[in-house]
Design a protein around this motif. Structure first.
Motif, PDB file in Angstrom:
ATOM      1  N   ASN A 253       0.852  -1.189   0.000  1.00 36.52           N
ATOM      2  CA  ASN A 253       0.000   0.000   0.000  1.00 36.52           C
ATOM      3  C   ASN A 253       0.888   1.240   0.000  1.00 36.52           C
ATOM      4  O   ASN A 253       1.619   1.497   0.951  1.00 36.52           O
ATOM      5  N   CYS A 254       0.855   2.011  -1.092  1.00 35.72           N
ATOM      6  CA  CYS A 254       1.683   3.210  -1.225  1.00 35.72           C
ATOM      7  C   CYS A 254       0.786   4.435  -1.325  1.00 35.72           C
ATOM      8  O   CYS A 254       0.090   4.616  -2.338  1.00 35.72           O
ATOM      9  N   VAL A 255       0.794   5.252  -0.313  1.00 37.70           N
ATOM     10  CA  VAL A 255      -0.003   6.475  -0.315  1.00 37.70           C
ATOM     11  C   VAL A 255       0.958   7.654  -0.214  1.00 37.70           C
ATOM     12  O   VAL A 255       1.579   7.877   0.824  1.00 37.70           O
ATOM     13  N   GLY A 256       1.109   8.385  -1.310  1.00 36.14           N
ATOM     14  CA  GLY A 256       2.017   9.526  -1.324  1.00 36.14           C
ATOM     15  C   GLY A 256       3.461   9.139  -1.119  1.00 36.14           C
ATOM     16  O   GLY A 256       4.258   9.970  -0.680  1.00 36.14           O
ATOM     17  N   ALA A 257       3.816   7.897  -1.448  1.00 38.78           N
ATOM     18  CA  ALA A 257       5.169   7.405  -1.177  1.00 38.78           C
ATOM     19  C   ALA A 257       6.078   7.464  -2.394  1.00 38.78           C
ATOM     20  O   ALA A 257       7.264   7.784  -2.282  1.00 38.78           O
ATOM     21  N   LEU A 258       5.550   7.143  -3.553  1.00 41.58           N
ATOM     22  CA  LEU A 258       6.411   7.047  -4.730  1.00 41.58           C
ATOM     23  C   LEU A 258       6.975   8.393  -5.148  1.00 41.58           C
ATOM     24  O   LEU A 258       8.064   8.460  -5.722  1.00 41.58           O
ATOM     25  N   ARG A 259       6.266   9.476  -4.870  1.00 44.35           N
ATOM     26  CA  ARG A 259       6.792  10.787  -5.255  1.00 44.35           C
ATOM     27  C   ARG A 259       8.018  11.174  -4.444  1.00 44.35           C
ATOM     28  O   ARG A 259       8.729  12.108  -4.814  1.00 44.35           O
ATOM     29  N   ARG A 260       8.266  10.470  -3.338  1.00 45.67           N
ATOM     30  CA  ARG A 260       9.459  10.756  -2.544  1.00 45.67           C
ATOM     31  C   ARG A 260      10.675   9.985  -3.041  1.00 45.67           C
ATOM     32  O   ARG A 260      11.771  10.150  -2.502  1.00 45.67           O
ATOM     33  N   VAL A 261      10.490   9.156  -4.058  1.00 47.48           N
ATOM     34  CA  VAL A 261      11.592   8.393  -4.641  1.00 47.48           C
ATOM     35  C   VAL A 261      12.199   9.194  -5.783  1.00 47.48           C
ATOM     36  O   VAL A 261      11.478   9.774  -6.597  1.00 47.48           O
ATOM     37  N   ARG A 262      13.528   9.252  -5.850  1.00 45.16           N
ATOM     38  CA  ARG A 262      14.181   9.956  -6.950  1.00 45.16           C
ATOM     39  C   ARG A 262      13.750   9.362  -8.283  1.00 45.16           C
ATOM     40  O   ARG A 262      13.539   8.156  -8.394  1.00 45.16           O
ATOM     41  N   ALA A 263      13.638  10.212  -9.281  1.00 50.05           N
ATOM     42  CA  ALA A 263      13.087   9.794 -10.568  1.00 50.05           C
ATOM     43  C   ALA A 263      13.826   8.599 -11.141  1.00 50.05           C
ATOM     44  O   ALA A 263      13.212   7.641 -11.628  1.00 50.05           O
ATOM     45  N   GLU A 264      15.145   8.616 -11.060  1.00 47.98           N
ATOM     46  CA  GLU A 264      15.930   7.535 -11.655  1.00 47.98           C
ATOM     47  C   GLU A 264      15.840   6.231 -10.858  1.00 47.98           C
ATOM     48  O   GLU A 264      16.252   5.175 -11.345  1.00 47.98           O
ATOM     49  N   GLU A 265      15.288   6.286  -9.653  1.00 44.67           N
ATOM     50  CA  GLU A 265      15.191   5.091  -8.817  1.00 44.67           C
ATOM     51  C   GLU A 265      13.776   4.516  -8.765  1.00 44.67           C
ATOM     52  O   GLU A 265      13.547   3.463  -8.173  1.00 44.67           O
ATOM     53  N   ARG A 266      12.824   5.180  -9.402  1.00 48.12           N
ATOM     54  CA  ARG A 266      11.426   4.756  -9.291  1.00 48.12           C
ATOM     55  C   ARG A 266      11.199   3.387  -9.925  1.00 48.12           C
ATOM     56  O   ARG A 266      10.478   2.556  -9.372  1.00 48.12           O
ATOM     57  N   GLY A 267      11.800   3.153 -11.081  1.00 49.68           N
ATOM     58  CA  GLY A 267      11.653   1.849 -11.714  1.00 49.68           C
ATOM     59  C   GLY A 267      12.179   0.733 -10.833  1.00 49.68           C
ATOM     60  O   GLY A 267      11.568  -0.340 -10.744  1.00 49.68           O
ATOM     61  N   GLY A 268      13.304   0.968 -10.142  1.00 55.02           N
ATOM     62  CA  GLY A 268      13.879  -0.043  -9.259  1.00 55.02           C
ATOM     63  C   GLY A 268      13.001  -0.341  -8.063  1.00 55.02           C
ATOM     64  O   GLY A 268      12.874  -1.500  -7.643  1.00 55.02           O
ATOM     65  N   VAL A 269      12.378   0.685  -7.498  1.00 59.83           N
ATOM     66  CA  VAL A 269      11.487   0.480  -6.356  1.00 59.83           C
ATOM     67  C   VAL A 269      10.257  -0.315  -6.780  1.00 59.83           C
ATOM     68  O   VAL A 269       9.818  -1.244  -6.077  1.00 59.83           O
ATOM     69  N   ILE A 270       9.699   0.011  -7.933  1.00 61.34           N
ATOM     70  CA  ILE A 270       8.530  -0.731  -8.428  1.00 61.34           C
ATOM     71  C   ILE A 270       8.909  -2.188  -8.714  1.00 61.34           C
ATOM     72  O   ILE A 270       8.137  -3.109  -8.418  1.00 61.34           O
ATOM     73  N   ALA A 271      10.113  -2.409  -9.240  1.00 61.03           N
ATOM     74  CA  ALA A 271      10.578  -3.781  -9.476  1.00 61.03           C
ATOM     75  C   ALA A 271      10.748  -4.532  -8.158  1.00 61.03           C
ATOM     76  O   ALA A 271      10.486  -5.741  -8.075  1.00 61.03           O
ATOM     77  N   MET A 272      11.181  -3.830  -7.109  1.00 63.80           N
ATOM     78  CA  MET A 272      11.302  -4.464  -5.795  1.00 63.80           C
ATOM     79  C   MET A 272       9.930  -4.891  -5.292  1.00 63.80           C
ATOM     80  O   MET A 272       9.769  -5.979  -4.725  1.00 63.80           O
TER      81      MET A 272
END
Length: 424
Positions: A253-272
């Motif tokens: 459950n991600c509420v307002g969380a992904l915008r705190r991830v650096r742009a270049e790292e967002r794909g890696g977090v989603i893959a995790m």
């Protein structure tokens, strides 16, 4: 918005030129004309602010000074919507013009962090949820999707990456308690990162844990809460660190969380997230794009002004004029505006850079498939919105829209919150 912090300091006039600046009674409702002189109009702030942003972009120092002076004379954090808008954007524009954004933001964040208390934060969140569906919209949609995806499972593990002090979960616990089948065991892992993993937030979460455990006992739901703190950013999350077991049905459950991830790292977090083999991933974000236009200050300013104008208008119509909660939320906004407009992307470790639902959808589709909200969930959301003042509505994109997934919360026909559900 990040609703952990509270800030009790008062607005201070910006010392642009100590010989010229002086306070006034902030009663003017003027607006700047093209010549820079005030003329009578009810919406003067956006014009002055846009002119100032263009002057900063052009490096026009005399005009910057003149417009900042005018804004400082007219703005007030205690006035009407235009005066408030001018006040909080003035701070960001001044920081941008003087290249002091990072220092200013850290000072404001430090003041807010030192003022953490469970009672004040809880009161703020609950009052906001009482008068506006800004956060409850995402809670209801996400809870519905999670309950349906985990139907019939006996061991549930929800990984909660948000900042709303677990206010999303009592209704889910109640729903679990009233199911016809065997009541499942729920493990809730709350992830705190960066500033939200501070000592202040840790003490708040101690209070949250006690209340959640007490409520779970009352509901008769076997419950375990784990707080994961000490992370600098979400990229440090791992399956082992989260304690995910093979026999658990996992929801992220991600509420307002992904915008705190650096742009270049967002794909890696989603893959995790994908590596956790979740039954469902719910994502809720504010509908604004503070990323793609970050290299064009005027465009970035226009998007920031558009979004926060809607937010300030919503607060004005939802809260009383003298509401302390409203003032606290507006001050939280002021920090976010400084962060977006005056802090370099590489300067701020937790640089919040929102994207719109369509942009998030394209990122998430690299690892997941969109999961449409059921009619039952949509009915629950509609019922929620009926509890609030007129002006709120639900928007569901057409099935033919291949670029966007999820649903939108509209304020006066303008989308402000995007909620979505995903599966591997």
């Amino acid at each position: 918005m990040n609703f952990f912090g509270r800030e009790d300091h008062h607005h201070q006039d910006l010392n642009i030129n100590s010989d010229d600046m002086h306070s006034n009674n902030h009663t003017s409702t003027s607006r700047s004309s093209d010549s820079g002189e005030p003329s009578h109009d009810s919406r003067w702030a956006p014009k002055l602010l846009r002119d100032c942003a263009r002057a900063i972009s052009d490096g026009d120092s005399p005009r910057i000074h003149h417009l900042l002076w005018m804004l400082n004379e007219l703005a007030s954090p205690y006035g009407d919507c235009d005066q408030k808008l001018a006040s909080y954007f003035l701070q960001a524009l001044f920081c941008k013009a003087t290249e002091s954004g990072q220092r200013c933001y850290k000072t404001l964040a430090s003041i807010a962090d030192k003022s953490h208390s469970f009672d004040s934060a809880r009161k703020l969140i609950l009052k906001f949820q009482e008068v506006s569906p800004w956060t409850t919209f995402g809670h209801v949609a996400s809870n519905g999707a999670i309950l349906e995806a985990l139907e019939g499972e006996t061991k549930l593990h929800i990984i909660d990456i948000s900042n709303t002090l677990c206010t999303q979960w009592p209704t889910l616990l109640e729903a679990l308690a009233t199911r016809n089948d065997e009541t499942p065991h729920l493990k809730l892992t709350v992830v705190l990162t960066g500033g939200s993993g501070s000592t202040g937030a840790g003490s708040v979460m101690k209070e949250v844990r006690q209340r959640m455990e007490k409520f779970a006992r009352l509901m008769g739901v076997p419950f375990e809460l784990k707080v994961m703190s000490g992370l600098n950013h979400l990229g440090e999350l791992t399956r082992d660190g989260l304690g995910v077991h093979e026999d658990e049905a996992v929801a992220v459950n991600c509420v307002g969380a992904l915008r705190r991830v650096r742009a270049e790292e967002r794909g890696g977090v989603i893959a995790m997230f994908r590596s956790l083999n979740p039954r469902v991933v719910t994502v809720v974000e504010e509908e604004a794009d503070f990323l793609s236009n970050r290299d064009d200050f005027v465009e970035a300013f226009e998007e920031c002004l558009r979004f926060f104008s809607l937010y300030f208008e919503m607060l004005e119509e939802s809260f009383g004029a003298t509401s302390n909660e409203r003032l606290m939320l507006e001050r939280e906004c002021s920090r976010n505006i400084v962060r977006v407009l005056a802090c370099g992307v590489d300067e701020e470790e937790e640089a919040e850079r929102s994207e719109r639902g369509r942009q998030w959808s394209q990122r998430l589709k690299q690892e997941f498939r969109p999961l449409a909200f059921s009619d039952d969930v949509l009915d629950d959301v509609k019922a929620l919105l009926r509890r609030y003042r007129p002006g709120w509505s639900l928007a569901v994109p057409s099935p033919d829209d291949v670029f966007s997934s999820g649903i939108y919360l509209n304020w006066k026909d303008e989308p402000v919150i995007w909620a979505s559900s995903w599966k591997p």
